[in-house]
Write an enzyme that holds these catalytic residues in place. Structure first.
Site, PDB file in Angstrom:
ATOM      1  N   TYR A 148     -15.900  31.815 -35.451  1.00 54.26           N
ATOM      2  CA  TYR A 148     -15.648  33.130 -36.069  1.00 54.26           C
ATOM      3  C   TYR A 148     -14.883  32.959 -37.376  1.00 54.26           C
ATOM      4  O   TYR A 148     -15.254  33.514 -38.421  1.00 54.26           O
ATOM      5  CB  TYR A 148     -14.847  34.015 -35.101  1.00 54.26           C
ATOM      6  CG  TYR A 148     -14.199  35.229 -35.749  1.00 54.26           C
ATOM      7  CD1 TYR A 148     -14.957  36.301 -36.186  1.00 54.26           C
ATOM      8  CD2 TYR A 148     -12.813  35.290 -35.912  1.00 54.26           C
ATOM      9  CE1 TYR A 148     -14.362  37.407 -36.786  1.00 54.26           C
ATOM     10  CE2 TYR A 148     -12.211  36.394 -36.508  1.00 54.26           C
ATOM     11  CZ  TYR A 148     -12.990  37.445 -36.948  1.00 54.26           C
ATOM     12  OH  TYR A 148     -12.393  38.535 -37.531  1.00 54.26           O
TER      13      TYR A 148
HETATM   14  P1  NAD Z   1     -15.095  46.529 -34.734  1.00 51.74           P
HETATM   15  O1  NAD Z   1     -16.089  45.668 -34.017  1.00 51.74           O
HETATM   16  O2  NAD Z   1     -14.421  47.589 -33.959  1.00 51.74           O
HETATM   17  O3  NAD Z   1     -15.764  47.171 -36.030  1.00 51.74           O
HETATM   18  C1  NAD Z   1     -16.786  46.542 -36.765  1.00 51.74           C
HETATM   19  C2  NAD Z   1     -17.935  47.525 -36.924  1.00 51.74           C
HETATM   20  O4  NAD Z   1     -18.956  46.916 -37.749  1.00 51.74           O
HETATM   21  C3  NAD Z   1     -18.616  47.909 -35.611  1.00 51.74           C
HETATM   22  O5  NAD Z   1     -18.586  49.314 -35.437  1.00 51.74           O
HETATM   23  C4  NAD Z   1     -20.052  47.391 -35.757  1.00 51.74           C
HETATM   24  O6  NAD Z   1     -21.015  48.235 -35.123  1.00 51.74           O
HETATM   25  C5  NAD Z   1     -20.231  47.334 -37.262  1.00 51.74           C
HETATM   26  N1  NAD Z   1     -21.236  46.354 -37.702  1.00 51.74           N
HETATM   27  C6  NAD Z   1     -21.329  45.048 -37.337  1.00 51.74           C
HETATM   28  N2  NAD Z   1     -22.392  44.468 -37.924  1.00 51.74           N
HETATM   29  C7  NAD Z   1     -22.985  45.415 -38.708  1.00 51.74           C
HETATM   30  C8  NAD Z   1     -24.122  45.422 -39.567  1.00 51.74           C
HETATM   31  N3  NAD Z   1     -24.902  44.325 -39.704  1.00 51.74           N
HETATM   32  N4  NAD Z   1     -24.439  46.571 -40.213  1.00 51.74           N
HETATM   33  C9  NAD Z   1     -23.687  47.698 -40.057  1.00 51.74           C
HETATM   34  N5  NAD Z   1     -22.599  47.748 -39.244  1.00 51.74           N
HETATM   35  C10 NAD Z   1     -22.243  46.619 -38.573  1.00 51.74           C
HETATM   36  O7  NAD Z   1     -13.999  45.503 -35.359  1.00 51.74           O
HETATM   37  P2  NAD Z   1     -12.544  45.760 -35.954  1.00 51.74           P
HETATM   38  O8  NAD Z   1     -11.559  45.149 -35.041  1.00 51.74           O
HETATM   39  O9  NAD Z   1     -12.413  47.180 -36.363  1.00 51.74           O
HETATM   40  O10 NAD Z   1     -12.608  44.830 -37.254  1.00 51.74           O
HETATM   41  C11 NAD Z   1     -12.950  45.374 -38.534  1.00 51.74           C
HETATM   42  C12 NAD Z   1     -12.927  44.245 -39.548  1.00 51.74           C
HETATM   43  O11 NAD Z   1     -11.626  43.650 -39.626  1.00 51.74           O
HETATM   44  C13 NAD Z   1     -13.885  43.082 -39.250  1.00 51.74           C
HETATM   45  O12 NAD Z   1     -14.398  42.624 -40.483  1.00 51.74           O
HETATM   46  C14 NAD Z   1     -12.985  42.031 -38.624  1.00 51.74           C
HETATM   47  O13 NAD Z   1     -13.496  40.723 -38.819  1.00 51.74           O
HETATM   48  C15 NAD Z   1     -11.707  42.250 -39.413  1.00 51.74           C
HETATM   49  N6  NAD Z   1     -10.510  41.829 -38.723  1.00 51.74           N
HETATM   50  C16 NAD Z   1     -10.107  42.487 -37.598  1.00 51.74           C
HETATM   51  C17 NAD Z   1      -8.899  42.104 -36.982  1.00 51.74           C
HETATM   52  C18 NAD Z   1      -8.398  42.787 -35.752  1.00 51.74           C
HETATM   53  O14 NAD Z   1      -7.338  42.370 -35.258  1.00 51.74           O
HETATM   54  N7  NAD Z   1      -9.074  43.818 -35.229  1.00 51.74           N
HETATM   55  C19 NAD Z   1      -8.138  41.063 -37.511  1.00 51.74           C
HETATM   56  C20 NAD Z   1      -8.622  40.387 -38.634  1.00 51.74           C
HETATM   57  C21 NAD Z   1      -9.787  40.799 -39.257  1.00 51.74           C
HETATM   58  C1  UGA Z   2      -7.664  38.980 -33.353  1.00 53.57           C
HETATM   59  C2  UGA Z   2      -9.054  39.641 -33.513  1.00 53.57           C
HETATM   60  O1  UGA Z   2      -9.707  39.701 -32.256  1.00 53.57           O
HETATM   61  C3  UGA Z   2      -9.942  38.918 -34.487  1.00 53.57           C
HETATM   62  O2  UGA Z   2     -11.106  39.698 -34.736  1.00 53.57           O
HETATM   63  C4  UGA Z   2      -9.161  38.747 -35.737  1.00 53.57           C
HETATM   64  O3  UGA Z   2      -9.871  38.197 -36.762  1.00 53.57           O
HETATM   65  C5  UGA Z   2      -7.897  37.965 -35.471  1.00 53.57           C
HETATM   66  O4  UGA Z   2      -7.090  38.759 -34.590  1.00 53.57           O
HETATM   67  C6  UGA Z   2      -7.101  37.728 -36.717  1.00 53.57           C
HETATM   68  O5  UGA Z   2      -5.900  37.984 -36.760  1.00 53.57           O
HETATM   69  O6  UGA Z   2      -7.677  37.241 -37.670  1.00 53.57           O
HETATM   70  P1  UGA Z   2      -6.628  37.309 -31.621  1.00 53.57           P
HETATM   71  O7  UGA Z   2      -5.354  36.957 -32.308  1.00 53.57           O
HETATM   72  O8  UGA Z   2      -7.244  36.328 -30.709  1.00 53.57           O
HETATM   73  O9  UGA Z   2      -7.773  37.734 -32.653  1.00 53.57           O
HETATM   74  O10 UGA Z   2      -6.311  38.711 -30.896  1.00 53.57           O
HETATM   75  P2  UGA Z   2      -6.257  39.160 -29.377  1.00 53.57           P
HETATM   76  O11 UGA Z   2      -7.592  39.168 -28.753  1.00 53.57           O
HETATM   77  O12 UGA Z   2      -5.501  40.434 -29.344  1.00 53.57           O
HETATM   78  O13 UGA Z   2      -5.418  37.997 -28.668  1.00 53.57           O
HETATM   79  C7  UGA Z   2      -4.020  37.788 -28.924  1.00 53.57           C
HETATM   80  C8  UGA Z   2      -3.520  36.690 -27.998  1.00 53.57           C
HETATM   81  O14 UGA Z   2      -3.562  37.145 -26.648  1.00 53.57           O
HETATM   82  C9  UGA Z   2      -4.345  35.406 -28.050  1.00 53.57           C
HETATM   83  O15 UGA Z   2      -3.501  34.289 -28.026  1.00 53.57           O
HETATM   84  C10 UGA Z   2      -5.169  35.461 -26.772  1.00 53.57           C
HETATM   85  O16 UGA Z   2      -5.480  34.206 -26.224  1.00 53.57           O
HETATM   86  C11 UGA Z   2      -4.255  36.207 -25.834  1.00 53.57           C
HETATM   87  N1  UGA Z   2      -5.030  36.958 -24.812  1.00 53.57           N
HETATM   88  C12 UGA Z   2      -6.053  37.763 -25.169  1.00 53.57           C
HETATM   89  C13 UGA Z   2      -4.692  36.793 -23.473  1.00 53.57           C
HETATM   90  O17 UGA Z   2      -3.768  36.029 -23.111  1.00 53.57           O
HETATM   91  N2  UGA Z   2      -5.402  37.493 -22.548  1.00 53.57           N
HETATM   92  C14 UGA Z   2      -6.422  38.344 -22.869  1.00 53.57           C
HETATM   93  O18 UGA Z   2      -7.041  38.959 -21.974  1.00 53.57           O
HETATM   94  C15 UGA Z   2      -6.760  38.480 -24.239  1.00 53.57           C
END
Ligand code: NAD
Ligand code: UGA
Length: 314
Positions: A148
């Site tokens: 990823y």
């Molecule tokens: P999410 O999965 O809730 O939202 C992503 C959305 O993109 C979804 O609704 C999905 O249907 C849409 N999508 C995916 N592929 C597509 C395509 N080909 N065309 C049109 N739509 C499409 O994820 P999120 O947690 O809201 O993350 C949003 C963004 O932030 C992502 O780029 C993710 O990589 C980034 N990000 C998230 C986190 C986090 O902690 N949630 C951390 C770091 C980066």
């Molecule tokens: C998150 C998002 O899922 C990614 O899309 C994003 O890009 C990433 O943050 C980021 O910061 O870039 P992650 O940190 O793995 O990734 O977020 P969580 O899924 O909330 O996990 C946080 C921690 O909790 C991790 O260490 C994971 O191993 C742990 N975890 C998660 C558990 O111990 N149990 C669970 O059921 C889920």
């Protein structure tokens, strides 16, 4: 001013669209409702937006369909659409990461190159890979440790290449583990809150001493909009973190306080690609965007717990 939000039905994208509308912008939301998690959740996110007269939803797959007519005339494209999630990106799960993160981003950039819109790209702390204790600056050489993270770095590098060579006005925000109401159901806090409400055990990966710079969603959205509004920022990449780090066990302790009951824990092996530590150096975001996070982990968790009590779709 019209802005485009890709991934507008997702967790962060829906919050972003809602804040842009509240700030007086017109918003075109683009999403294709992938089935990475239950699309009913995404429909429910969008329902709240569709009631707004200045919001328009375009159901369109960025990896295949032409987005030109929707992007032309937009001031800024906030590109959040992606295939997220660290742990599912190994093995056969990889294909949608290439498609929705790399191919979709390249196609969008080709369109923006012609339209002249600004782009803010949602990047990720996962591009860094294993970090030392302490804070990571944007200048650290990225060394992702998950497939990823590799696709997020690749899409970020595509954005930067179009910025350097094609003159696109681009900015990247590297989000650090975002949480809050309507968080994706595969993420830790969603799973922990759901388990606590049902009185069942949480899965704890590894020793639980891994730390994250957890970021409240409204803070992440505020940084994103500032990155979209600032003129000639000089810098293109900004860390967006919560301002402090906590271990996963630390989070479970806060949840015990909030729920007033012990959390049941099932110990599971560490997960491949799960970094030990993340910590965002926020000096650049403070200096250039005049932004700092405002919501403490405990307050943000309370808001997520309260919102989970109101949710009516799984
Ligand atoms: P999410 O999965 O809730 O939202 C992503 C959305 O993109 C979804 O609704 C999905 O249907 C849409 N999508 C995916 N592929 C597509 C395509 N080909 N065309 C049109 N739509 C499409 O994820 P999120 O947690 O809201 O993350 C949003 C963004 O932030 C992502 O780029 C993710 O990589 C980034 N990000 C998230 C986190 C986090 O902690 N949630 C951390 C770091 C980066
Ligand atoms: C998150 C998002 O899922 C990614 O899309 C994003 O890009 C990433 O943050 C980021 O910061 O870039 P992650 O940190 O793995 O990734 O977020 P969580 O899924 O909330 O996990 C946080 C921690 O909790 C991790 O260490 C994971 O191993 C742990 N975890 C998660 C558990 O111990 N149990 C669970 O059921 C889920």
């Amino acid at each position: 001013m019209t802005d485009v939000v890709t991934g507008a039905a997702g967790f962060i994208g829906a919050h972003l669209a809602s804040r842009l509308l509240a700030d007086g912008h017109d918003v075109i939301g683009i999403d294709c409702f992938t089935d990475y998690y239950d699309p009913a959740r995404k429909r429910s996110n969008v329902e709240k937006l569709l009631v707004h007269p200045r919001f328009r939803l375009v159901e369109l797959d960025l990896a295949e369909e032409d987005v030109r007519e929707h992007v032309s005339g937009a001031a800024c494209v906030y590109h959040l659409a992606a295939q997220p999630g660290v742990r599912g990106s190994w093995g056969p799960g990889f294909a949608p990461y290439v498609r929705n993160n790399i191919v979709a981003t390249q196609r969008l950039l080709e369109t923006i190159r012609d339209s002249g819109a600004r782009i803010v790209f949602a990047s990720s702390s996962s591009v860094y890979g294993e970090a030392e204790e302490g804070l990571t600056t944007e200048d650290r050489i990225p060394r992702p440790v998950s497939p990823y993270g590799v696709t997020k770095l690749c899409s970020e590098q595509l954005v930067m290449a179009y910025r350097r060579a094609a003159g696109i006005d681009a900015r990247c925000v590297r989000y650090f583990t975002v949480y809050g109401p309507r968080q994706r159901p595969d993420m830790a806090f969603s799973r922990f809150v759901e388990a606590a409400r049902r009185g069942v055990a949480v899965d704890l990966y590894g020793d639980g001493e891994q730390t994250r710079d957890f970021t409240y969603v409204a803070d992440a959205v505020d940084a994103t909009i500032r990155a979209g509004l600032v003129d000639e920022p000089g810098e293109a990449i900004f860390n967006v973190g919560g301002g402090s780090t906590a271990s996963v066990r630390g989070v479970l302790s806060i949840l015990e306080r909030i729920f007033g009951q012990p959390m049941k824990v099932r110990e599971m092996p560490p997960q491949a690609g799960d970094v030990r530590h993340t910590g965002a150096d926020l000096a650049r975001a403070r200096r250039v965007l005049d932004w700092r996070p405002t919501v403490s982990l405990e307050d943000g968790l309370r808001a997520q717990v309260e919102a989970a009590g109101e949710r009516n779709v799984k």
